[in-house]
Design an enzyme around this catalytic site. Structure first.
Site, PDB file in Angstrom:
ATOM      1  N   ASP A 106      -5.638   7.800 -11.270  1.00 53.56           N
ATOM      2  CA  ASP A 106      -5.271   7.117 -10.039  1.00 53.56           C
ATOM      3  C   ASP A 106      -4.783   5.695 -10.318  1.00 53.56           C
ATOM      4  OD1 ASP A 106      -5.446   6.510  -7.109  1.00 53.56           O
ATOM      5  OD2 ASP A 106      -7.137   5.273  -7.762  1.00 53.56           O
ATOM      6  N   GLU A 114      -0.638   8.671 -12.388  1.00 51.96           N
ATOM      7  CA  GLU A 114      -0.143   8.502 -11.024  1.00 51.96           C
ATOM      8  C   GLU A 114       0.635   7.184 -10.995  1.00 51.96           C
ATOM      9  OE1 GLU A 114      -0.891   7.206  -6.598  1.00 51.96           O
ATOM     10  OE2 GLU A 114      -1.653   6.279  -8.419  1.00 51.96           O
ATOM     11  N   ASP A 126      -2.253  11.151   0.206  1.00 48.86           N
ATOM     12  CA  ASP A 126      -1.932   9.920   0.932  1.00 48.86           C
ATOM     13  C   ASP A 126      -0.698  10.058   1.822  1.00 48.86           C
ATOM     14  OD1 ASP A 126      -4.045   8.332   0.054  1.00 48.86           O
ATOM     15  OD2 ASP A 126      -2.972   7.663  -1.728  1.00 48.86           O
TER      16      ASP A 126
END
Length: 410
Positions: free
Chosen positions: A206, A253, A307
């Site tokens: 992340d 990511e 998201d």
């Protein structure tokens, strides 16, 4: 670029465990694995298995290591003292900190049983699990309480203004003191990655850009607008982990403000990056990296992530010019499906990227009511499948798309 553990020319579905019918492990999880296998999918991507915050977000957990007992199928399964002691010894780096923070190690033993059994079941069906490693921990977490010297108190985490928010995203998580981390060989991060790779077959890192440079917001600011970029640790964290754990099956990511140093770090480590098709089709946009013509093998392409809105929700509010661009891209890829969700699924599968991931909500052509998270808000993270929603017909339809693009397991 051949990253060990990351499949090549494969496909998968993102669905968090809490989004299974009932929101727990057990038969609904096994049913989903069976559905993935029938659909020719190789990867099941989940969000962090961590204890969530009061809003349900697993990205602000009270522990970077402990799994959430709320996911257990059988929270009352017997656990004896010897099993707890064995778990505490095996996970000596962090188990004591979690117990001191009020966490029950017996629940961690139960989780390890259930999760290990599900992982074995998935492997038997040709499905690998991709997990998620949030870059930050929560304020007041067991991690901050146990290792306060590894965290800063003068600034907090966030990102500058972006497509999701005009004032940036003020996450509020404690930032790492990277000099203190380096002084003990990045031990906390090595152990965190050890734990992650024990839970998952591969991981998504992340906010990878934070390892190159991160947005530091003064602790007393109400928004993230006036932070500053500060240098991250670079590859040192991952070199320390690889020295003990071997090659890391990781995906970066690399979304957000991505500059040359982020790309250079990602490529030097050999991690595939990510692309999100919902960020494409903007003739006025400066970032062209998500456009179908710019995608390449060393990426994981998504219709959308947790998201993003669902594709149908995104499409319903998309300006006419962007719709025209999207439809041109669909036609160029040989896609004539009138359903925007399935047109995007087909476009993702047609991309040259090594792995194509779709949201379960998009397989179901659901609208914004099924969105998992809206960044910058106190989202509920509450969407769940109803039993039977993922039908055999949908599995066959997804298998057909994957077979056409050569992405099926065989």
């Amino acid at each position: 670029m051949d990253t060990p553990g990351i499949p090549d020319l494969a496909a998968g579905v993102q669905l968090h465990v809490t989004s299974l019918p009932g929101g727990r492990l057990g038969e609904p999880a096994r049913d989903f694995v069976r559905w993935l296998a029938a659909a020719g999918q190789s990867v099941w991507q989940v969000l962090p298995l961590a204890v969530p915050d009061p809003h349900g977000s697993p990205y602000a957990s009270p522990s970077a290591f402990a799994a959430w007992p709320g996911l257990l199928e059988d929270p009352g399964a017997p656990v004896d003292d010897d099993q707890v002691a064995e778990f505490a010894t095996e996970h000596a780096y962090w188990a004591g900190s979690w117990a001191a923070h009020g966490g029950a190690l017996a629940d961690q033993v139960r989780f390890e049983r259930e999760w290990s059994a599900l992982r074995s079941f998935a492997a038997d069906h040709g499905v690998r699990v991709m997990g998620d490693v949030p870059i930050y921990v929560a304020a007041g977490s067991a991690d901050v309480a146990t290792w306060p010297q590894l965290f800063r108190d003068d600034a907090v985490a966030g990102v500058p203004p972006d497509a999701f928010s005009d004032t940036g995203q003020l996450w509020g998580n404690p930032l790492y003191d990277w000099d203190a981390m380096a002084a003990d060989g990045y031990r906390w991060w090595v152990e965190r990655l050890r734990r992650s790779l024990a839970l998952y077959d591969m991981v998504r890192l992340d906010h990878f850009r934070g390892f190159a440079a991160y947005w530091a917001v003064p602790a007393d600011h109400a928004t993230a607008e006036h932070g500053t970029w500060e240098p991250g640790p670079g590859r040192a964290v991952f070199d320390a982990a690889a020295a003990e754990l071997g090659p890391l099956p990781a995906v970066a990511e690399d979304l957000g403000v991505i500059d040359a140093p982020v790309e250079e770090l990602r490529d030097a480590l050999g991690f595939p990056g990510t692309a999100v098709l919902q960020f494409a089709f903007d003739p006025d946009g400066e970032d062209r990296s998500h456009e179908p013509d710019h995608l390449h093998r060393d990426q994981v392409v998504y219709t959308g992530t947790h998201d993003n809105d669902t594709v149908v929700g995104w499409w319903d509010t998309l300006p006419r010019r962007r719709r025209d661009e999207a439809q041109r891209a669909w036609r160029a890829a040989g896609t004539t499906d009138p359903d925007p969700a399935w047109a995007m699924i087909r476009l993702a599968h047609a991309a040259p990227c090594r792995l194509a991931m779709v949201q379960a909500q998009d397989v179901l052509s659901l609208g914004s009511e099924a969105r998992m998270n809206t960044p910058g808000t106190a989202a509920t993270w509450s969407w769940q499948l109803e039993p039977g929603m993922l039908t055999a017909d949908l599995a066959a339809r997804l298998r057909d798309v994957s077979e056409e693009s050569g992405r099926t397991r065989g």
